[in-house]
Design a protein around this motif. Structure first.
Motif, PDB file in Angstrom:
ATOM      1  N   TYR A   1      -3.170  -0.022   8.035  1.00 37.96           N
ATOM      2  CA  TYR A   1      -3.288   0.954   6.953  1.00 37.96           C
ATOM      3  C   TYR A   1      -4.361   1.989   7.272  1.00 37.96           C
ATOM      4  CZ  TYR A   1      -4.565   2.575   2.206  1.00 37.96           C
ATOM      5  OH  TYR A   1      -4.872   3.332   1.110  1.00 37.96           O
ATOM      6  N   GLU A   2      -5.494   1.518   7.741  1.00 36.63           N
ATOM      7  CA  GLU A   2      -6.585   2.444   8.068  1.00 36.63           C
ATOM      8  C   GLU A   2      -6.235   3.290   9.281  1.00 36.63           C
ATOM      9  OE1 GLU A   2      -8.954   3.018   6.165  1.00 36.63           O
ATOM     10  OE2 GLU A   2      -9.155   1.248   4.891  1.00 36.63           O
TER      11      GLU A   2
ATOM     12  N   PHE B   1     -11.656  -6.231   8.349  1.00 37.78           N
ATOM     13  CA  PHE B   1     -10.833  -5.785   7.235  1.00 37.78           C
ATOM     14  C   PHE B   1     -10.577  -6.864   6.196  1.00 37.78           C
ATOM     15  CE2 PHE B   1     -10.166  -3.054  10.854  1.00 37.78           C
ATOM     16  CZ  PHE B   1     -10.434  -1.812  10.275  1.00 37.78           C
TER      17      PHE B   1
ATOM     18  N   SER C   1       0.666   4.033   1.687  1.00 39.70           N
ATOM     19  CA  SER C   1       0.051   4.813   2.760  1.00 39.70           C
ATOM     20  C   SER C   1       0.854   6.097   2.952  1.00 39.70           C
ATOM     21  CB  SER C   1      -0.013   4.004   4.052  1.00 39.70           C
ATOM     22  OG  SER C   1       1.270   3.689   4.481  1.00 39.70           O
TER      23      SER C   1
ATOM     24  N   GLN D   1     -15.715  -6.286   4.093  1.00 41.96           N
ATOM     25  CA  GLN D   1     -15.889  -4.897   3.654  1.00 41.96           C
ATOM     26  C   GLN D   1     -16.935  -4.815   2.539  1.00 41.96           C
ATOM     27  OE1 GLN D   1     -14.155  -1.834   4.475  1.00 41.96           O
ATOM     28  NE2 GLN D   1     -13.587  -2.911   6.335  1.00 41.96           N
TER      29      GLN D   1
ATOM     30  N   PRO E   1     -11.530  -8.371   2.854  1.00 43.00           N
ATOM     31  CA  PRO E   1     -12.218  -7.756   1.710  1.00 43.00           C
ATOM     32  C   PRO E   1     -13.684  -8.183   1.591  1.00 43.00           C
ATOM     33  CG  PRO E   1      -9.991  -8.343   1.074  1.00 43.00           C
ATOM     34  CD  PRO E   1     -10.184  -8.869   2.483  1.00 43.00           C
TER      35      PRO E   1
ATOM     36  N   HIS F   1      -3.260 -10.687   6.124  1.00 44.77           N
ATOM     37  CA  HIS F   1      -3.527  -9.442   5.407  1.00 44.77           C
ATOM     38  C   HIS F   1      -4.557  -8.572   6.117  1.00 44.77           C
ATOM     39  CE1 HIS F   1      -1.781 -12.282   2.550  1.00 44.77           C
ATOM     40  NE2 HIS F   1      -1.253 -11.233   1.969  1.00 44.77           N
TER      41      HIS F   1
ATOM     42  N   TYR G   1      -9.522  -3.331  -0.993  1.00 42.48           N
ATOM     43  CA  TYR G   1      -8.111  -3.638  -0.687  1.00 42.48           C
ATOM     44  C   TYR G   1      -7.403  -4.502  -1.723  1.00 42.48           C
ATOM     45  CZ  TYR G   1      -9.398  -2.034   3.997  1.00 42.48           C
ATOM     46  OH  TYR G   1      -9.867  -1.309   5.047  1.00 42.48           O
ATOM     47  N   THR G   2      -8.130  -5.286  -2.497  1.00 43.85           N
ATOM     48  CA  THR G   2      -7.452  -6.351  -3.235  1.00 43.85           C
ATOM     49  C   THR G   2      -6.681  -5.854  -4.457  1.00 43.85           C
ATOM     50  OG1 THR G   2      -9.606  -6.885  -4.143  1.00 43.85           O
ATOM     51  CG2 THR G   2      -8.790  -8.286  -2.416  1.00 43.85           C
TER      52      THR G   2
ATOM     53  N   PHE H   1       0.827  -1.209   0.000  1.00 46.14           N
ATOM     54  CA  PHE H   1       0.000   0.000   0.000  1.00 46.14           C
ATOM     55  C   PHE H   1       0.866   1.265   0.000  1.00 46.14           C
ATOM     56  CE2 PHE H   1      -2.736  -3.265   1.596  1.00 46.14           C
ATOM     57  CZ  PHE H   1      -3.967  -2.969   1.044  1.00 46.14           C
TER      58      PHE H   1
ATOM     59  N   HIS I   1      -4.439  -4.324   6.548  1.00 47.64           N
ATOM     60  CA  HIS I   1      -5.515  -3.369   6.240  1.00 47.64           C
ATOM     61  C   HIS I   1      -5.878  -2.540   7.467  1.00 47.64           C
ATOM     62  CE1 HIS I   1      -6.759  -6.689   3.180  1.00 47.64           C
ATOM     63  NE2 HIS I   1      -5.628  -6.124   2.882  1.00 47.64           N
TER      64      HIS I   1
END
Lengths: 375, 375, 375, 375
Positions: free
Chosen positions: A334-335, A127, A24, A132, A129, A327, A312-313, A22, A331
């Motif tokens: 990351y958030e 988190f 970020s 989400q 995918p 993973h 995310y993917t 990512f 995520h």
């Protein structure tokens, strides 16, 4: 980071792997890890890539070069560390459950609010995918009014009566058993996807009441070191019924005695316009049903949530190339970092941890008194 | 046979098809069918192969050439007919639930005992080969002590708010809603496989409280015939927790609001030595896990219960050639007739129906009063 | 009906059960069954509900009270009986494969055409509701241009080397082995769903070349009656590649050596707009993918083809209550009788059997000569 | 590392993540990455964690501080780079297929042998824990003699005719299409699990013969940049039959036109004592059938290969917490480095790449000439 066992490994990996996938705005620097056992913490620092280590967690909090404290210690230590970190102005990530009691959790939430730091609680399953995507579909109204939430979190790692009395089976260390460990995850998913829980009625059970004593050890495992037996002081299994504030009804079950289910964290949601099913053991898949699909062609769609369009993917691999458990932590962090950079309070945070704790307490009180409890 | 709708069809077919597949010692002769609507009952007699018909059920009971009375009428009529039949010395098969109340059920059970007739209640799911195999494995101790029973019975046929107010949605005719209609099946499977239920706590919900009025019609369907609305007086959904007398704990949920689940009657059983999962929509399959399978090779086995060695299936086709819903009734009647010939009281019978009714009543009382109820 | 083994049972049941579920314009009357072993044929007549029996099949054909001849004898007898029946003006249903050779098949097809009788070949899998739905979707263009057809028919009933040398393993009686027995079904499904096959290349294999000798017996089973061994003269397994006339390509595999697959008759079709997957062991389900489903929500839908809207299923039970293998024969005979009443030639018929035989011959020739063969 | 697209990312991640999970004797240091586009390679170096970069791959090979060369460039460049690297005494990992032709592959294999360097080809699917378990079971004789290998590798990313003419669709760059890209993986799994392939017969097809021209781009994607069309010079789909040297027979199919199958890399193996099924989209699961399991309890076991006892998985998370696609590369590099340290030649290596290339050539020649070809 304070702590270095199962969750220490998961979080360390996430910090390390995040920048690879990512872009970020804030790139984590893995400054220091703390643990009481010096040899173990040195090994953890080396293996997981931390620049330095401390054997006293207070040292970590004192350090000026550290902005974020990540707490992955056993549950009974969360509150003291978190409050100290908040008072030192550090941003905080902590493992769930937030605390042992609602009162502790409230003090923790007050501390982070008063000191104006960012805070997060590691309900990592939000988190995934596929989860989400579930959230997105519900928010878009694709399921309509929600009628049912049905969650099972089934494990079997203590099915064997000879499995030792590790810290997770002692109430004074872990706060609760299956309920707080995995039931808390189902509660968080329920709150995330459906809304707040109004009231619960529950039953809890300890099927194996005595187990061989183990030295205090981390992770899920541990070896029995003698023939002495000690008392299991937490629940092996819990089930509860719930009513949500929005009128939906929920059924929850969490157990460590469901043979063959290694980590079967599942939910099904039924709404007026559709349904969704998910299973952590096949976490990349989501089953979605729409009641307004063409008659004769209605059925659950098996969606492999690994496409560019899925949450995310796009950071990973082409469609059909799955990701895994680890993973979810990438995520989450990351958030959290995004929230720090852009100055908003990411969820789930200590407030969610506090509310979750209130539900946990209500479930436990209900089991003890055999009555419905309002959260 | 008295009644000719959905269950009338299922039972008629079973009488007719039984001698083709099984060499039962008693071969049923389909003497007469009764129903109030003469035209409809004539058609049913013709189509389903009954030799004669009556428009008054009492005539059937009076007939000397009839030995077995099969009651497939709406629930509120079961007790009157069954008691009359018992008093006339007829053997009786009746649809579930046995009655509207425990009191009714008790009078029915007394009547069959006093008159020394054979009696059976149509919990047909016991007679799925995969369910019989489950029973066998449990009785052989292959699962060890049972910890968990987890049953869902999910349907969606009234998800549409415009689905009319058929008799199944009126308490005065059906006794209860989802609970008595499909929850009763899960309770029977629980009793059959795990044992007696000691206490329950439940919640019930009616999501759609008013529906278009339909003429009284049978089956699951019916068409709204005008724009008037009437009140749904039964539950749309029910969930309950249970403790079994043997220490196992159970979770049950039954609903007609789980979109995408047409007839998802499932259970999972977890014991100290293994687990079993089953799903009526794929009824020929059984998933079985043994905790003592070789390490590294443990997992649920997907067993297609269609081999010669499996219960009932040697009567049908070679392995892998599946059977369906209707065959459960053939097996049920086969067992009933065997009991008459060999003079033992086949299960499930009125006693099971009575106990089932007690559980149903406890569940309903628990929902009404929000307390745990002993059965 | 001539013959009384596995297929004799399946067909008998269909005649008997048809009027119960369907309002066909013509109601079959089960006049007579023929077989050489008098005791066995008497038992079959009794059990399956035939009014009379003959020990010489020619008698059946001579009888004036019989309109339809159903041939369920071993493959090498089909042509003689069918031609005799056609010449006697009887309508004919025969089991597959139509004959042992293309030449035989051609004579059979000529006979039914010349004598203007109705004829059908029992490729019963066409009549699974899910397969009919597949056909409908393809005809409506829902899959667009077809690219791929991929069929496996996997069994394992002769995996054990001690399984005896039954008639199905002798070329002089059965014509071919796995290819003609189950591969023929896949070919029929391919022709039904995709179109005509232009050319093939194949390989065939006999893994176990000698087996214990069994007395000639019907069905799939049989017991070895001595220690003598005989030579297996048919294929245990066959695989072939095919090009269809419309440009699609096909892969086919049929074997009796795929352990764990009792009757795994599957296909997958991929077209420019979508895909369909089906598996006979879960025959009520169909998996359907549409490439134009909303991005992010694409996936195979698991459709339980038991709703009123699905082919044939309104005759049976409410949605989610599955049917089984035997129902395919009911549908087949229903269609055959409709064709007689309304005077059109139902498919699949002898023409289909003939073309199928040509494909079978091409596959066998290809395997023998290791070259591509045009059909 | 030379190259930085899809596979560059996958390999980079593996080097980076390896020391976190595994205690390998040699810890990789990510020295340098090469690519022609300076801006892109700078970004890749930064993002993936390479210490330096070069825009000329020869520079990498010249560098004294580099011991291992990893080649992830388009297929037509593999041989030149690999031979140069071998001559410079570097150990080499290269993506599959090894080369465009057998002749190229032979020169590469000669080069690594002559220069005595370690070499590996990235058939990463061998390193899925479930695949390793398959290998182990076969080697232990748990399946007995192998009869069948059945592999499908189904994708759908070019199903849309507007998908552009990326390098993977041009023969001069990629060597072959679906066959070399994904069919090569199935061939490698076949060789790994069953043994050498003796002869093949095949068909290949290009369904969409013209596509919009795209700039040369990496990865699977790319955007059409104008309305010009160019010719697809590789196969869209391939299917072939194979005979193995040990008597097993194999069927293979690879396509990019199987809608709904994003990356459906599957195999099924049938042996005299059991069968195994695997599917990369649910790569943590393995389905295993044993013919000698207790009668009545036989069925495919669904094994979630995430336990401590399973290959590689003790390095990760507790049972039931799955890993993903990227981990296969970690395992591959782990094995490669172990081979360097302990001085043995890990598999699969250039020899495997060469033999794979021979099979690919045989398949292509068979398709062109419509004959069986010995490998």
């Amino acid at each position: 980071m304070i702590g270095y066992q199962f969750m220490g490994k998961a979080h360390s990996h996430a910090y390390r792997d995040l920048p690879f996938f990512f872009n970020s705005k804030m790139k984590p620097v893995m400054k220091a890890i703390a643990g009481r056992n010096e040899q173990a913490v040195i090994e953890a620092a080396e293996k997981y890539g931390w620049e330095s280590y401390e054997t006293d967690w207070r040292k970590i909090i004192e350090r000026k070069d550290i902005d974020v404290i990540d707490i992955v210690t056993p549950n009974h230590t969360h509150s003291e560390i978190a409050i100290a970190a908040a008072e030192a102005g550090k941003h905080i990530i902590t493992e769930k459950p937030l605390a042992l009691t609602v009162e502790e959790a409230e003090r923790m939430y007050e501390a982070v609010q008063k000191n104006n730091v960012h805070h997060m609680i590691c309900h990592n399953y939000r988190f995934v995918p596929a989860v989400q995507l579930t959230k997105k579909l519900i928010e878009e109204g694709r399921l309509g009014k929600i009628y049912h939430f049905r969650a099972n979190y089934l494990q079997d790692f203590i099915l064997d009566p000879e499995f030792p009395l590790v810290w997770r089976l002692k109430k004074e260390v872990s706060g609760s058993g299956t309920l707080g460990d995995i039931g808390a995850h189902s509660i968080d998913l329920a709150r995330f996807l459906v809304g707040e829980i109004k009231e619960v009625v529950s039953m809890m059970e300890t099927f194996i009441k005595e187990r061989p004593i183990a030295e205090l050890s981390g992770g899920l495992g541990g070896k029995a070191n003698n023939s002495l037996k000690g008392t299991v002081t937490v629940d092996d299994a819990v089930a509860f019924l719930a009513r949500f504030e929005n009128g939906a009804i929920g059924t929850f079950e969490a157990t460590r005695f469901a043979g063959g289910n290694r980590n079967k964290n599942t939910f099904e949601i039924n709404g007026e316009k559709g349904s969704i099913k998910w299973d952590m053991e096949n976490m990349n898949n989501l089953e979605v049903y729409f009641a307004d699909d063409e008659p004769g062609l209605q059925g659950f769609r098996l969606i492999n949530c690994t496409e560019e369009i899925h949450p995310y993917t796009s950071a990973y691999w082409p469609a059909g190339h799955i990701i895994g458990y680890e993973h979810t932590f990438i995520h989450l962090i990351y958030e959290f970092l995004n929230g720090i950079v852009d100055n908003y309070q990411t969820e789930p945070n200590f407030k969610d941890g506090l509310i979750n704790q209130k539900v946990l307490d209500a479930v436990e009180e209900s089991a003890n008194n055999k009555i419905w409890i309002e959260v």
